[in-house]
Design a protein around this motif. Sequence first.
Motif, mmCIF file in Angstrom:
data_model
loop_
_atom_site.group_PDB
_atom_site.id
_atom_site.type_symbol
_atom_site.label_atom_id
_atom_site.label_comp_id
_atom_site.label_asym_id
_atom_site.label_seq_id
_atom_site.Cartn_x
_atom_site.Cartn_y
_atom_site.Cartn_z
ATOM 1 N N ILE A 251 54.484 10.567 40.728
ATOM 2 C CA ILE A 251 53.370 10.557 39.764
ATOM 3 C C ILE A 251 53.247 9.149 39.192
ATOM 4 C CG2 ILE A 251 52.613 11.342 37.480
ATOM 5 C CD1 ILE A 251 52.317 13.643 39.161
ATOM 6 N N GLU B 216 48.157 9.908 41.842
ATOM 7 C CA GLU B 216 47.531 9.964 40.533
ATOM 8 C C GLU B 216 47.182 11.426 40.259
ATOM 9 O OE1 GLU B 216 44.913 6.459 39.456
ATOM 10 O OE2 GLU B 216 44.800 6.422 41.621
ATOM 11 N N PRO B 217 47.255 11.853 38.984
ATOM 12 C CA PRO B 217 47.100 13.290 38.718
ATOM 13 C C PRO B 217 45.830 13.903 39.302
ATOM 14 C CG PRO B 217 47.953 12.200 36.793
ATOM 15 C CD PRO B 217 47.642 11.119 37.775
ATOM 16 N N HIS B 218 44.716 13.153 39.347
ATOM 17 C CA HIS B 218 43.499 13.767 39.892
ATOM 18 C C HIS B 218 43.592 13.969 41.409
ATOM 19 C CE1 HIS B 218 42.293 9.777 41.190
ATOM 20 N NE2 HIS B 218 42.631 9.353 39.999
#
Lengths: 350, 350
Positions: B176, B208-210
Motif C-alpha cells: 500500500i 494505491e488504494p483506488h
Amino acid sequence: MRIALDAMGGDHAPEEIIAGALQAEPLNAAELVLVGDQEKLKNILGRLEGGQHLKVLHAPETVGMEETGAKAIRTKRETSLSVSMRLLAENRVDAMVSAGNSAAIVANARHLLGLIPGVRRPALAVPLPTPNGNALLLDVGAHAEASTVNLVQSAALAHVYLKVQTGMDQPRLGLINIGHEPVKGPKFVRRAFALLKRSRLHFIGNIEPHDLFSERVDALICDGFVGNVLLKLYEGLFGGFSDFVQTRFLDYQQERGGGQNTAAGYRTILQCQNTGGAPLLGVRKTVVVAHGRSRATAITDAINLACSLVNNKIYEMMAEELRNDSILHELKHLSSLMLLEKLKPRWGFA
Amino acid sequence: MRIALDAMGGDHAPEEIIAGALQAEPLNAAELVLVGDQEKLKNILGRLEGGQHLKVLHAPETVGMEETGAKAIRTKRETSLSVSMRLLAENRVDAMVSAGNSAAIVANARHLLGLIPGVRRPALAVPLPTPNGNALLLDVGAHAEASTVNLVQSAALAHVYLKVQTGMDQPRLGLINIGHEPVKGPKFVRRAFALLKRSRLHFIGNIEPHDLFSERVDALICDGFVGNVLLKLYEGLFGGFSDFVQTRFLDYQQERGGGQNTAAGYRTILQCQNTGGAPLLGVRKTVVVAHGRSRATAITDAINLACSLVNNKIYEMMAEELRNDSILHELKHLSSLMLLEKLKPRWGFA
C-alpha cells in the motif's frame, strides 16, 4: 487577477489542462497564463475555439512524476512548475495552479515563496464530503511522514483556514486514529493528542474513519501518507458506485421517506469527484494543487478555487490571523512544557 | 477440537459473545470453553436455550479497552484473555478467539505462545473484499508502527499463509502506497519496496488504494496504523450504503446487462460486514481476533474461522513452510546486502 497554470503537470497534460483553462476562462474574470512548452501549447491552442485568447509563457523543461522534490529543484530550474512559481514569487501573478508532481510543487513553493513565519512546513488540505457536511482533511500528501509538531501545526493551519474562510469561530478538529482512547496509535499521534488536548483549539479527540459517517467534525488531522491513502480509498469506493448512485440511490432514499437528509448527504459525497483542487496551506502565496489524474473539469475547479482564495484574500488573512492569534507560539510553548514534565521525574524534581 | 473463547472481551461482551458461541455450537464439532466471570456467565447461560451445554472457566479479571498491551501483561495475570491464552499454551485447547483489546491479545500471544522462529512480531490479517475477489490486508492493527523489516516479514507471512490456505503457488503481493513510483511514500515503505523487488516473492509493486477496484492482488502489505484506517473507512463507507445496496444495487447491475460480474463483486464486498475474525499470523498457535464491536454473528464467524484453521492445520503448515522455505532468512540476507551497498561508496569501495 492573474493566475499561472502549470500546463505540463499531470497525467493528462497538456491537453486536459488547456481544456480546463478554456472552460474556466469565461466563468471568472481571471487572466490565465499557461506555462509550458510554447510550441506544443500554441499548436494545441490554435486548434481550439477561444484558444487564441490564452496567454502562453515558455518553459523548456518538465518535472517527471517519479522525481523527488529535492531533485526537481536542484537539477531543473526552468520547468513549467518552477517558472509558474517564480511568476507568483515575483508578484506577476496572484496564484498558481498545478496538477504535477506534488513533492516538487511543495519543494518549489517552500523554496521560492517561503512559509508563513512560525510554520515549519506546508500541508495540503482537501474538503472530504461526509453525510454531515465537509470535513477538511489534511495533510493529504505534501509530505509522506510527519512528527508531532507537524500534526499540531496542521491542526493550527486548519483552524485558521476554516476561521477566515467560513467564519467559524471554533472549528471542531479531530485527529485520525485507530481508537478513541488517548493510548491508541503511533507515538507521534499519541503525543499530538496530548498536546492538542491542552491547547485552546477546539479539539474533539481521536476520530476513527468510520466515525466520519456519524460524527460532525470540521477538520481531520493526519500525516500525509494516511491522508492520501484515505482520500484515494474514498475516491475508489465512490468511483465504483457513482454511476448508479446518481440515478437510483437518491430516489431510493427519498422514497423511504424522511431520507431526504441522507440523500442530500450522499449527494454531497458524490460531488467529491468534482472537488478538483487542494490549497497548499502554510506558504505565503496562493498555491492550488490538483490531482495528478485531473481531467478538464477538475482543472477548472482548481482554477475557480484559486480565484476564490485570491478574491477573498484567504492567504493574507491566514498569515495575519496566525501573527495576531499566536496559536503557533502557544503550541510550541506547550510542547516544551510537555517535554519538561516528562524530564522532571528523571531529574528528581517530581 | 476445543476452542477457548474470551467471553469478557469486546464492546458487547459477554452477552453477544455468548450468543455467538450458541450459534456456532451446533454448526461445528468444536467444544467451546467460555472464559470469564463465572457467576455472570452462568447467570446469562441459565436464561438461554442450550446454554447449559457450554463449558465455563472462571477468570476473575478483565482487560479494559484503554489499557496498553504491556501494562495488561504486567499488572493482570488472571484476565479472561490471559487465562484463555494459557489454556492454548498448555495445549488444553486448540485455538482461542477474542474480541478484546487487540494490543493486549498480541502481547499475551507473544508472551505465552511465542513466535515462529525467525518472525520478529505477529501481524493481524483480514480478507478485504474487492470486486476482483478477496485481498488479504495485513497488518490491520497488531502494532501501530512498523519498520521495513516488519513490512517485508508481513509479506512473507502473507505469502506462506495464502500458499498453505488456498494452494496458490505465488500469491500476488502489493505494498500500500501513495504512488506507483518506488520513490513515493515514507522511507520505511520505500525501503520495503526495494527489498521486496529483489526477493523471490511475487511482488507486484505499490498499490494505491483506488487500484483495489481495478487490479487483482492477493495480499496488501502495510503498517498496522494504515491497515486499520483502511479497514475502518471501508466498513464505514459500506456500512452507510449496505441496507439499500442489498435491495437495489445488485438488481440494477443485472438489469444493465453484463453487470453480473460487477454485481457479484459488490455482493462480495458487502459480505465484508460478515467477516468476523482475523487470524494473528506469526504466532505458534491458532489465535483469531474479532473486532471490538463484534455482535453475535461476527463472533460465530470468528469461531468458524478458528475451527477451519485448526482442521486444516494452517498454523502448523505455516511454521513448517517457513522453516523449509527459508524466505525469512533470504529477506534478512537481502536487507544486509542493501545496507552494505549503501555503505560501499561511503567507504570508498564503489
